[in-house]
Design an enzyme around this catalytic site. Structure first.
Site, PDB file in Angstrom:
ATOM      1  N   ASP A 101      -8.569  -4.266  -1.554  1.00 33.32           N
ATOM      2  CA  ASP A 101      -8.377  -5.293  -2.582  1.00 33.32           C
ATOM      3  C   ASP A 101      -9.358  -6.447  -2.388  1.00 33.32           C
ATOM      4  O   ASP A 101      -9.867  -6.667  -1.289  1.00 33.32           O
ATOM      5  CB  ASP A 101      -6.950  -5.863  -2.498  1.00 33.32           C
ATOM      6  CG  ASP A 101      -5.907  -4.819  -2.860  1.00 33.32           C
ATOM      7  OD1 ASP A 101      -6.245  -3.874  -3.588  1.00 33.32           O
ATOM      8  OD2 ASP A 101      -4.756  -4.969  -2.393  1.00 33.32           O
TER       9      ASP A 101
HETATM   10  N1  URA Z   1      -3.149  -1.659   0.742  1.00 30.55           N
HETATM   11  C1  URA Z   1      -3.186  -2.764  -0.036  1.00 30.55           C
HETATM   12  O1  URA Z   1      -2.167  -3.233  -0.531  1.00 30.55           O
HETATM   13  N2  URA Z   1      -4.383  -3.331  -0.236  1.00 30.55           N
HETATM   14  C2  URA Z   1      -5.529  -2.887   0.300  1.00 30.55           C
HETATM   15  O2  URA Z   1      -6.577  -3.477   0.077  1.00 30.55           O
HETATM   16  C3  URA Z   1      -5.465  -1.737   1.105  1.00 30.55           C
HETATM   17  C4  URA Z   1      -4.261  -1.133   1.317  1.00 30.55           C
END
Ligand code: URA
Length: 238
Positions: A101
């Site tokens: 993310d």
């Molecule tokens: N899980 C999440 O919620 N975000 C990420 O970036 C990776 C795994």
């Protein structure tokens, strides 16, 4: 086997859309046969000729990036935000293996090897991913441990997981938890914590298969060596 337009795009010849146009206009031959419909599959070892020129694949490049927070895990961003590809200097068309993310930091592999990418992100290959999760409250350890039994996210139970409570800071009212998972669903870690009533305030991926961030600071990267690439292939093909 892979869609023909994807193989062409992964070779660095052109974009996938342009490859589709070339196929539809009858400019692409696979092993001497013109393919002019979409949906055909080919393999990376097939001889692909476009406009009479044999496709040569780009040399493969593999980068391990310590992705900082505030960077998008894609090749371009419609909002004009900085992307992981902007951080890395390369003459190849690299793309990330899966996603982290925008506000997640940590280990991300970038490559132009479409075959390895597909192997690594395929859910059945269960590559181990280790995350460090910060929650701005004192968590209930047994509730967090219950993530190992699986929780329902997006209507489906999560798979195998391992939980280690790293630190509970009663003064600062915060907790650090190590979570190991083998899937890679969208926002999986955040959703797993949400499912037990906690909001993730910070998230970092510390490990991907046997690869770690050792020796790197946020925003830095290094190339994988041939041994590491072979090992990734071996793991992904298991
Ligand atoms: N899980 C999440 O919620 N975000 C990420 O970036 C990776 C795994």
């Amino acid at each position: 086997m892979e869609r023909l337009q994807k193989i062409i795009a992964n070779s660095g010849y052109c974009s996938r859309r342009k490859a589709e146009e070339l196929i539809l206009s009858g400019k692409v031959e696979v092993n001497g046969v013109i393919i002019n419909t979409l949906g055909s599959r080919a393999s990376y070892s097939d001889t692909i000729v476009i406009n009479g020129v044999t496709l040569k694949s780009e040399s493969k490049e593999y980068i391990l990036l310590y992705k900082p927070r505030g960077v998008v895990s894609s090749v371009s961003d419609e909002k004009g935000r900085k992307t992981v590809v902007d951080i890395v200097e390369s003459k190849n068309r690299l793309y990330p293996v899966g996603r982290l993310d925008y506000d997640t930091s940590g280990l991300l592999i970038l490559t132009n090897d479409g075959e390895l990418t597909n192997l690594l992100i395929h859910p059945s290959h269960e590559v181990e991913k280790v995350y460090i999760v910060k929650v701005d409250e004192i968590v209930n350890p047994s509730l967090v441990k219950s993530l190992e039994k699986g929780v329902i996210i997006g209507g489906k139970k999560t798979g195998r997981a391992r939980v280690k409570i790293k630190k509970i800071d009663k003064k600062k009212k915060s907790s650090l938890i190590e979570l190991t998972i083998y899937e890679g669903r969208n926002h999986q870690v955040k959703k797993m914590f949400e499912a037990i009533g906690y909001k993730v305030s910070k998230l970092k991926r510390e490990r991907f298969a046997f690869l770690t961030l050792d020796g790197l600071s946020s925003g830095e990267y290094r190339h994988l060596n041939i041994k590491e690439v072979k090992k990734l292939y071996a793991i992904a093909k298991k």
